[in-house]
Design a protein around this motif. Sequence first.
Motif, short mmCIF file in Angstrom:
data_model
loop_
_atom_site.label_atom_id
_atom_site.label_comp_id
_atom_site.label_asym_id
_atom_site.label_seq_id
_atom_site.Cartn_x
_atom_site.Cartn_y
_atom_site.Cartn_z
N LEU A 38 0.81 -1.21 0.00
CA LEU A 38 0.00 0.00 0.00
C LEU A 38 0.84 1.27 0.00
CD1 LEU A 38 -2.77 -1.00 2.57
CD2 LEU A 38 -2.92 -1.01 0.08
N ALA A 39 2.09 1.16 0.42
CA ALA A 39 2.97 2.33 0.48
C ALA A 39 3.77 2.44 -0.81
CB ALA A 39 3.91 2.22 1.68
N LEU A 40 3.78 3.63 -1.40
CA LEU A 40 4.57 3.84 -2.61
C LEU A 40 6.05 3.63 -2.29
CD1 LEU A 40 2.87 6.99 -4.16
CD2 LEU A 40 2.64 4.63 -4.88
N SER A 41 6.70 2.77 -3.06
CA SER A 41 8.08 2.42 -2.76
C SER A 41 8.77 1.97 -4.04
CB SER A 41 8.12 1.30 -1.69
OG SER A 41 7.46 0.15 -2.17
N GLY A 42 9.87 1.23 -3.86
CA GLY A 42 10.62 0.76 -5.01
C GLY A 42 9.86 -0.21 -5.89
N LEU A 43 8.87 -0.93 -5.31
CA LEU A 43 8.07 -1.85 -6.12
C LEU A 43 7.34 -1.10 -7.22
CD1 LEU A 43 6.66 -4.60 -6.65
CD2 LEU A 43 4.95 -3.96 -4.95
N HIS A 44 6.74 0.03 -6.89
CA HIS A 44 5.95 0.78 -7.87
C HIS A 44 6.83 1.49 -8.89
CE1 HIS A 44 3.85 0.34 -4.05
NE2 HIS A 44 2.74 0.29 -4.73
N LEU A 45 7.91 2.12 -8.42
CA LEU A 45 8.82 2.77 -9.35
C LEU A 45 9.57 1.75 -10.20
CD1 LEU A 45 10.34 5.63 -7.16
CD2 LEU A 45 8.46 5.75 -8.79
N GLY A 46 9.85 0.58 -9.62
CA GLY A 46 10.51 -0.47 -10.37
C GLY A 46 9.67 -0.97 -11.53
N VAL A 47 8.35 -0.98 -11.36
CA VAL A 47 7.46 -1.38 -12.45
C VAL A 47 7.58 -0.39 -13.60
CG1 VAL A 47 5.03 -1.61 -13.11
CG2 VAL A 47 5.85 -2.66 -11.01
N ILE A 48 7.57 0.91 -13.30
CA ILE A 48 7.71 1.93 -14.34
C ILE A 48 9.07 1.82 -15.03
CG2 ILE A 48 7.72 4.41 -14.80
CD1 ILE A 48 5.89 4.75 -12.38
N TYR A 49 10.11 1.66 -14.22
CA TYR A 49 11.46 1.54 -14.79
C TYR A 49 11.58 0.29 -15.66
CZ TYR A 49 16.53 1.03 -14.98
OH TYR A 49 17.82 0.88 -15.41
N GLY A 50 11.02 -0.82 -15.18
CA GLY A 50 11.11 -2.06 -15.95
C GLY A 50 10.34 -1.97 -17.25
N LEU A 51 9.18 -1.30 -17.24
CA LEU A 51 8.39 -1.17 -18.47
C LEU A 51 9.14 -0.38 -19.52
CD1 LEU A 51 5.67 -1.58 -19.92
CD2 LEU A 51 4.87 0.53 -18.84
N LEU A 52 9.73 0.75 -19.13
CA LEU A 52 10.47 1.55 -20.09
C LEU A 52 11.76 0.86 -20.53
CD1 LEU A 52 9.96 5.10 -18.54
CD2 LEU A 52 8.90 4.17 -20.60
N SER A 53 12.37 0.10 -19.66
CA SER A 53 13.58 -0.63 -20.04
C SER A 53 13.27 -1.71 -21.07
CB SER A 53 14.22 -1.26 -18.80
OG SER A 53 14.63 -0.25 -17.88
N LEU A 54 12.09 -2.33 -20.96
CA LEU A 54 11.70 -3.34 -21.95
C LEU A 54 11.41 -2.70 -23.31
CD1 LEU A 54 9.34 -5.67 -19.86
CD2 LEU A 54 11.63 -6.20 -20.73
N ILE A 55 10.82 -1.50 -23.28
CA ILE A 55 10.52 -0.83 -24.54
C ILE A 55 11.80 -0.43 -25.27
CG2 ILE A 55 9.45 1.23 -25.56
CD1 ILE A 55 7.39 1.14 -23.32
N PHE A 56 12.79 0.06 -24.52
CA PHE A 56 14.06 0.52 -25.12
C PHE A 56 15.17 -0.47 -24.79
CE2 PHE A 56 11.49 4.30 -24.38
CZ PHE A 56 11.54 4.92 -25.62
N VAL A 57 14.91 -1.75 -25.09
CA VAL A 57 15.87 -2.79 -24.74
C VAL A 57 17.04 -2.84 -25.73
CG1 VAL A 57 14.73 -4.60 -26.07
CG2 VAL A 57 16.02 -5.21 -24.01
N HIS A 58 16.88 -2.29 -26.94
CA HIS A 58 17.94 -2.34 -27.93
C HIS A 58 19.16 -1.55 -27.45
CE1 HIS A 58 19.97 -2.00 -31.86
NE2 HIS A 58 19.26 -3.06 -32.19
N ARG A 59 20.32 -2.07 -27.76
CA ARG A 59 21.56 -1.47 -27.26
C ARG A 59 21.73 -0.04 -27.76
NH1 ARG A 59 26.95 -4.95 -27.77
NH2 ARG A 59 25.65 -6.19 -26.37
#
Length: 346
Positions: A85-106
Amino acid sequence: GVVARTYINKDSWKRSRVSMRRLGVMQRVLIGMRSARDRLLSHNEKHNMSESAYAVVAAMTMGDRSGLTRELRQSYAASGASHVLALSGLHLGVIYGLLSLIFVHRRMRVLGQVLAMVAIWAYAALVGMPPSVLRSATMLTIFAFVVLTGRRQVSLNTLAFAAVVQLVVSPLSLWDVGFQMSFLAVLGIVMLNMRLGNVETPACIGRWRVIGWVWSLVKVSLAAQLAVAPLSMYYFGTFPCYFLLTNLVAIPLATIIVYTSIVMYALGFWVWMQGVVATFVGWMATLMNALLGFIASLPGACMYGVHINARQVWLMYALLLVAYLMSFYIERRNITTASRSALDKL
């Protein structure tokens, strides 16, 4: 953090415009972001979510915990899922992981990391920049620079540098419970998870991807819980007994809720489709509430009144350190024994 309450007759007030010229740029940005957050939350209320589901979604995505009832808070606390329930690394990690998957090309790695950082800090401003989000955003920013150098793992040096940066900005954070528990949780994941990874596992774990994912989640949950358990008993006097079962339920559902909520907020221009996604988000939140409520109702779900003093806290962490060092000694001894056996055969 100052709150006041007053009474004004209905005929004794009028609407007026407040000038923000005297405010700084950062304060204006935060006020604008707060208004945007309120508008996004108001759209969720229009999609016929149940009160409990809306309260959980608002807390998990926008940091608005005003709708959480006392029973809902107790249910999450007893099951060991308060961190969801508390905003933490879990929530920001989801955003970071989503954008990292989109721009996965070197070739797009630098652009992806820059966009990820912009999105994370914009989200931090949107939710009001609470201390837990600032810590996670700082940690992910440092991790992004580490990724750009060619490294993919969070090391003790990265964690220590993030702690130093946070303490330079706000030295009093050292005595903040959230600061202590968040960094100890990450420290446990970095150090203990590596040790647990060396434990011999059945062959089916490597053969079946789902079983391997469950085992990795169990390792992370166990490492984080061992690291924060002494502080949890010291500050709160509680210990959730079914934390492994709780994390197996809460983390996947929370990840789904956060991902689909991003889609839901992005579909503000298409009201009908936003309502469809919001209905799905509400179902997931209701399911998570029901499952965590069931876990909290199990016999012995949470131990209360487990208060320990500071000396016992230091002793427990000393025992964890000894166990950690002993694992290195045993591993080195096993490697030496195996090497000698191989030489004898030759």
